[in-house]
Design an enzyme around this catalytic site. Structure first.
Site, PDB file in Angstrom:
ATOM      1  CB  CYS A  10      -0.881  -0.074   1.248  1.00 52.36           C
ATOM      2  SG  CYS A  10      -2.157   1.172   1.325  1.00 52.36           S
ATOM      3  CB  CYS A  41      -6.250   4.700  -7.101  1.00 47.62           C
ATOM      4  SG  CYS A  41      -5.634   4.845  -5.451  1.00 47.62           S
TER       5      CYS A  41
HETATM    6  C1  FAD Z   1      -3.535   5.399   4.488  1.00 47.82           C
HETATM    7  C2  FAD Z   1      -4.281   4.613   3.453  1.00 47.82           C
HETATM    8  C3  FAD Z   1      -4.696   5.241   2.296  1.00 47.82           C
HETATM    9  C4  FAD Z   1      -5.408   4.533   1.333  1.00 47.82           C
HETATM   10  N1  FAD Z   1      -5.815   5.184   0.228  1.00 47.82           N
HETATM   11  C5  FAD Z   1      -6.618   4.547  -0.658  1.00 47.82           C
HETATM   12  C6  FAD Z   1      -7.157   5.251  -1.772  1.00 47.82           C
HETATM   13  O1  FAD Z   1      -6.914   6.438  -1.965  1.00 47.82           O
HETATM   14  N2  FAD Z   1      -7.981   4.569  -2.615  1.00 47.82           N
HETATM   15  C7  FAD Z   1      -8.285   3.246  -2.416  1.00 47.82           C
HETATM   16  O2  FAD Z   1      -9.051   2.666  -3.198  1.00 47.82           O
HETATM   17  N3  FAD Z   1      -7.757   2.552  -1.380  1.00 47.82           N
HETATM   18  C8  FAD Z   1      -6.946   3.170  -0.506  1.00 47.82           C
HETATM   19  N4  FAD Z   1      -6.436   2.493   0.558  1.00 47.82           N
HETATM   20  C9  FAD Z   1      -6.670   1.050   0.645  1.00 47.82           C
HETATM   21  C10 FAD Z   1      -7.984   0.689   1.326  1.00 47.82           C
HETATM   22  O3  FAD Z   1      -8.082   1.297   2.576  1.00 47.82           O
HETATM   23  C11 FAD Z   1      -8.009  -0.828   1.450  1.00 47.82           C
HETATM   24  O4  FAD Z   1      -8.114  -1.346   0.148  1.00 47.82           O
HETATM   25  C12 FAD Z   1      -9.181  -1.324   2.272  1.00 47.82           C
HETATM   26  O5  FAD Z   1      -9.127  -0.841   3.587  1.00 47.82           O
HETATM   27  C13 FAD Z   1      -9.175  -2.840   2.274  1.00 47.82           C
HETATM   28  O6  FAD Z   1     -10.319  -3.301   2.943  1.00 47.82           O
HETATM   29  P1  FAD Z   1     -10.381  -4.744   3.611  1.00 47.82           P
HETATM   30  O7  FAD Z   1     -11.786  -4.902   4.054  1.00 47.82           O
HETATM   31  O8  FAD Z   1      -9.824  -5.751   2.687  1.00 47.82           O
HETATM   32  O9  FAD Z   1      -9.365  -4.700   4.852  1.00 47.82           O
HETATM   33  P2  FAD Z   1      -9.196  -3.686   6.031  1.00 47.82           P
HETATM   34  O10 FAD Z   1      -9.690  -2.319   5.694  1.00 47.82           O
HETATM   35  O11 FAD Z   1      -7.781  -3.813   6.467  1.00 47.82           O
HETATM   36  O12 FAD Z   1     -10.130  -4.250   7.178  1.00 47.82           O
HETATM   37  C14 FAD Z   1      -9.893  -5.453   7.856  1.00 47.82           C
HETATM   38  C15 FAD Z   1     -11.024  -5.696   8.832  1.00 47.82           C
HETATM   39  O13 FAD Z   1     -10.848  -6.969   9.446  1.00 47.82           O
HETATM   40  C16 FAD Z   1     -10.881  -6.846  10.844  1.00 47.82           C
HETATM   41  N5  FAD Z   1     -10.012  -7.883  11.406  1.00 47.82           N
HETATM   42  C17 FAD Z   1      -8.717  -8.109  11.132  1.00 47.82           C
HETATM   43  N6  FAD Z   1      -8.281  -9.191  11.807  1.00 47.82           N
HETATM   44  C18 FAD Z   1      -9.336  -9.629  12.517  1.00 47.82           C
HETATM   45  C19 FAD Z   1      -9.510 -10.701  13.427  1.00 47.82           C
HETATM   46  N7  FAD Z   1      -8.522 -11.551  13.735  1.00 47.82           N
HETATM   47  N8  FAD Z   1     -10.715 -10.859  14.010  1.00 47.82           N
HETATM   48  C20 FAD Z   1     -11.737 -10.016  13.726  1.00 47.82           C
HETATM   49  N9  FAD Z   1     -11.625  -8.980  12.864  1.00 47.82           N
HETATM   50  C21 FAD Z   1     -10.425  -8.798  12.267  1.00 47.82           C
HETATM   51  C22 FAD Z   1     -10.440  -5.415  11.129  1.00 47.82           C
HETATM   52  O14 FAD Z   1     -10.928  -5.002  12.389  1.00 47.82           O
HETATM   53  C23 FAD Z   1     -11.103  -4.673   9.962  1.00 47.82           C
HETATM   54  O15 FAD Z   1     -12.452  -4.424  10.258  1.00 47.82           O
HETATM   55  C24 FAD Z   1      -5.698   3.163   1.529  1.00 47.82           C
HETATM   56  C25 FAD Z   1      -5.270   2.526   2.695  1.00 47.82           C
HETATM   57  C26 FAD Z   1      -4.577   3.244   3.647  1.00 47.82           C
HETATM   58  C27 FAD Z   1      -4.142   2.555   4.919  1.00 47.82           C
END
Ligand code: FAD
Length: 406
Positions: free
Chosen positions: A164, A349
């Site tokens: 990321c 993005c």
């Molecule tokens: C600073 C930053 C900027 C970004 N900018 C962009 C952007 O401009 N455009 C874009 O498209 N994307 C961007 N992203 C990426 C985007 O945030 C991610 O693609 C997205 O958050 C992924 O979602 P996810 O649900 O896969 O995982 P995550 O958002 O990481 O969520 C994981 C979830 O699982 C839960 N979890 C984890 N382990 C456990 C466990 N053992 N038990 C229970 N719950 C658990 C957590 O609590 C959370 O709710 C950015 C990310 C960051 C950090």
């Protein structure tokens, strides 16, 4: 298939987990009990965290609690950490309860692997980060102190294996803008350390003209750049690379590498060596057909190897599309109907640069592609702000995915 009410467990309460849960609810209705387990009570719109670090956004504006919106749909919310998943008994154990599932959907994102590099990270190390509101607020306060100085050295970068990297690009350009507004830019050095083989690679070999665009931008902004940077240590005042070079700093922020969640890593056959779930194109586990996965939690091999490892990013938009596809295919397992390819998807993005911004879109997200868009302009910043509002409303009210007309 039996007509009894199915138990469907979704792990994760972010872009992937919530969108999957809503899609499952649409498809199963009362025919399934859907449970969302998340260790976080709130959804965070991560793309706005770099703005929080610059002090341009109130951290309270980028988060919403998830329990009430899920409950309104009849989706059960369990606030807890999944500690164990037993694919043979079809059981999930959290720190508070154990329950059975007929099918599970893993959207648990990644763990931040600060421990891979001595001294890295804001918790037991020296560098800042941007993955939680707490980290962003801590970075904001430290950056404000350094920017109040007459002069300073700022290092922004990413560790080997990071995926990321986009937020690091945004931050270094936004800091440049903020320093110019203070008329202090000429007294600060800005250094960007990246494991990528070239600027604008982004873990996918670049997106159209993105390498040239970003290289020009960095040159105009006098951002010193080190490519193929292999960070091996962070000390209180310097970042050390594998070749022995050292980069002194007053403020540093380094994106860590990711690894899969501990409960995923501990299931033999579920994940690759880094702990990312290996899925087929229908988003089902290769070895456990009643387990699906989406978003950052899944394994996507890089299009081609790089001298220093750089992982493929999974953006919020991609995660949303993957999660809906995974939920649809999971429902089709029980109800019949066609399945969809959840991996051949587009990605859009926006990278804010403070005084301008970049819109990058690729369809599909990995090359070779049918279509690529790379645009620069202040307008994209307003689009990003609109995305924040839209995604927060989507989590609250189950809005449809954004259609970019691909
Ligand atoms: C600073 C930053 C900027 C970004 N900018 C962009 C952007 O401009 N455009 C874009 O498209 N994307 C961007 N992203 C990426 C985007 O945030 C991610 O693609 C997205 O958050 C992924 O979602 P996810 O649900 O896969 O995982 P995550 O958002 O990481 O969520 C994981 C979830 O699982 C839960 N979890 C984890 N382990 C456990 C466990 N053992 N038990 C229970 N719950 C658990 C957590 O609590 C959370 O709710 C950015 C990310 C960051 C950090």
């Amino acid at each position: 298939m039996s007509n009894s009410r199915k138990q469907i467990a979704v792990v994760g309460g972010s872009f992937g987990g919530i969108n999957a849960a809503y899609e499952l609810h649409r498809r199963f209705g009362q025919k399934a009990e859907i449970v969302v387990v998340s260790k976080d009570r709130d959804f965070t719109f991560h793309p706005s965290l770099p703005w929080v670090i610059l002090g341009w956004r109130d951290p309270r504006a980028v988060q919403i609690p998830i329990e009430a919106p899920l409950q309104r749909k009849g989706i059960r919310f369990v606030h807890g950490e999944v500690e164990r998943l037993d694919p043979n008994q079809c059981e999930i154990a959290t720190n508070s309860e154990t329950f059975h599932y007929d099918a599970a959907l893993i959207a648990s994102g990644a763990e931040l692997d600060y421990a891979a590099i001595p001294g890295l990270g804001p918790h037991s190390g020296h560098t800042h980060s941007t993955f939680t509101v707490e980290e962003a607020v801590r970075a904001r306060d430290a950056l404000a102190r350094v920017m109040a100085q007459e002069s300073g050295r700022i290092v922004v970068g990413a560790a080997p294996g990071a995926s990321c990297i986009g937020p690091a690009y945004e931050l270094v350009m936004m800091i440049d803008t903020a320093l110019k507004r203070l008329k202090k830019r000429h007294r600060f050095s800005l250094t960007f350390l990246t494991p990528e083989p070239f600027i604008g690679h982004f873990g996918v070999g670049g997106i159209g003209a993105s390498p040239r665009m970003v290289q020009d931008e960095f040159a105009e902004r006098s951002i010193d750049t080190v490519i193929n940077a292999q960070i091996v240590e962070a000390q209180p005042d310097r970042v050390v690379l594998h070749d022995g070079s050292e980069y002194l700093y007053d403020f540093s922020l380094v994106i860590p590498a990711f690894r899969g969640a501990a409960f995923v890593r501990s299931v033999a056959g579920l994940a690759n060596p880094k702990g990312f779930v290996t899925v087929n194109r229908q988003m089902a586990s290769e070895n456990f057909p009643n387990i699906f996965a989406a978003g950052v939690a899944i394994a996507i091999p890089p299009p081609r190897p790089t001298p220093v490892p750089v992982a493929v990013p999974k953006t919020g938009h991609m995660t949303e599309l993957m999660a809906r596809a995974a939920a649809r295919n999971l429902a089709a397992e029980f109800q019949g109907g066609s399945k969809v390819d959840g991996l051949t998807i587009p990605s859009s993005c926006i990278a804010d640069a403070g005084d301008t911004s970049f819109y990058l879109a690729a369809d599909p997200f990995l090359p070779p592609r049918n279509r690529v868009i790379t645009k620069k302009g202040k307008w994209a910043r307003y689009l990003k702000l609109m995305f924040e509002k839209y995604y927060l409303a989507q989590i609250r009210y189950d809005l449809p995915p954004l259609d970019f007309g691909w």
